[in-house]
Design a protein around this motif. Structure first.
Motif, PDB file in Angstrom:
ATOM      1  N   VAL A  91       0.827  -1.210   0.000  1.00 50.91           N
ATOM      2  CA  VAL A  91       0.000   0.000   0.000  1.00 50.91           C
ATOM      3  C   VAL A  91       0.858   1.256   0.000  1.00 50.91           C
ATOM      4  N   SER A  92       2.027   1.187   0.607  1.00 55.01           N
ATOM      5  CA  SER A  92       2.891   2.374   0.660  1.00 55.01           C
ATOM      6  C   SER A  92       3.355   2.778  -0.745  1.00 55.01           C
ATOM      7  N   GLY A  93       3.348   1.829  -1.695  1.00 55.45           N
ATOM      8  CA  GLY A  93       3.723   2.153  -3.071  1.00 55.45           C
ATOM      9  C   GLY A  93       2.682   2.981  -3.785  1.00 55.45           C
ATOM     10  N   MET A  94       1.481   3.003  -3.240  1.00 53.52           N
ATOM     11  CA  MET A  94       0.411   3.793  -3.850  1.00 53.52           C
ATOM     12  C   MET A  94       0.533   5.268  -3.506  1.00 53.52           C
ATOM     13  N   LEU A  95       1.372   5.588  -2.521  1.00 50.33           N
ATOM     14  CA  LEU A  95       1.533   6.971  -2.084  1.00 50.33           C
ATOM     15  C   LEU A  95       2.973   7.409  -2.275  1.00 50.33           C
ATOM     16  N   VAL A  96       3.148   8.668  -2.640  1.00 50.65           N
ATOM     17  CA  VAL A  96       4.477   9.262  -2.737  1.00 50.65           C
ATOM     18  C   VAL A  96       4.469  10.563  -1.944  1.00 50.65           C
ATOM     19  N   LYS A  97       5.626  10.928  -1.457  1.00 53.49           N
ATOM     20  CA  LYS A  97       5.750  12.168  -0.692  1.00 53.49           C
ATOM     21  C   LYS A  97       6.318  13.231  -1.612  1.00 53.49           C
ATOM     22  N   THR A  98       5.649  14.356  -1.710  1.00 51.74           N
ATOM     23  CA  THR A  98       6.118  15.465  -2.531  1.00 51.74           C
ATOM     24  C   THR A  98       7.296  16.143  -1.820  1.00 51.74           C
ATOM     25  N   PRO A  99       8.054  16.972  -2.538  1.00 49.91           N
ATOM     26  CA  PRO A  99       9.173  17.690  -1.890  1.00 49.91           C
ATOM     27  C   PRO A  99       8.730  18.527  -0.695  1.00 49.91           C
ATOM     28  N   SER A 100       7.472  18.961  -0.691  1.00 50.49           N
ATOM     29  CA  SER A 100       6.990  19.759   0.444  1.00 50.49           C
ATOM     30  C   SER A 100       6.484  18.885   1.591  1.00 50.49           C
ATOM     31  N   GLY A 101       6.547  17.553   1.428  1.00 52.66           N
ATOM     32  CA  GLY A 101       6.175  16.649   2.518  1.00 52.66           C
ATOM     33  C   GLY A 101       4.737  16.167   2.483  1.00 52.66           C
ATOM     34  N   ILE A 102       3.996  16.526   1.463  1.00 50.65           N
ATOM     35  CA  ILE A 102       2.592  16.114   1.373  1.00 50.65           C
ATOM     36  C   ILE A 102       2.519  14.741   0.714  1.00 50.65           C
TER      37      ILE A 102
END
Length: 154
Positions: A91-102
């Motif tokens: 499931v963690s592969g479905m989400l990415v963290k943007t440079p601003s941390g979102i």
């Protein structure tokens, strides 16, 4: 011209809905056997190609259908690759963290969705989905007249 796309004569024969009055006598009839997949395709795409050729009804795919099958097989190979990358990380592969941390949804999820939609259109065209297959019925025996003069004489 608005309305439904006309069905090819081969599909009408398979469905059992062929009528002389609705037949295009000048419809091109593709010949040739579907050959092996192009060498430049990925291994996953080649596997999809072979799977489709082995499991499609006899006589459904001809050499002329190779381009559509190639696009479907390429989409299928990329779909499987993208899905494998997501499955490796869970499931963690479905989400990415943007440079601003979102946290945002992974762009790979959009790729998977787009490939699935594209594959669906090819699958419908080639009769690979349960719904498109349900509209096609194979004749129990040969409905072709043995005597070529019977068509003319009636």
């Amino acid at each position: 011209m608005a309305g439904r796309k006309p069905l090819p004569v081969a599909i009408k024969k398979i469905k059992g809905t062929l009528q002389k009055c609705r037949t295009n006598p000048r419809e091109p009839k593709p010949t040739g056997v579907l050959c092996s997949p192009p060498e430049y395709m990925s291994e996953g795409a080649k596997e999809a190609w072979h799977y489709a050729v082995e499991n499609s009804p006899p006589g459904l795919l001809s050499a002329l259908d190779g381009a559509v099958l190639e696009r479907w097989a390429n989409c299928s190979g990329m779909y499987r690759e993208a899905l494998a990358k997501i499955n490796q990380t869970g499931v963690s592969g479905m989400l990415v963290k943007t440079p601003s941390g979102i946290l945002r949804r992974s762009p790979l999820m959009d790729v998977i969705r787009d490939l699935a939609l594209e594959m669906k259109s090819y699958e419908t065209e080639m009769g690979f989905t349960p719904a498109s297959r349900s509209r096609v019925t194979l004749p129990s025996g040969s409905s072709e007249p043995a005597d070529p003069w019977s068509e003319i004489a009636g």
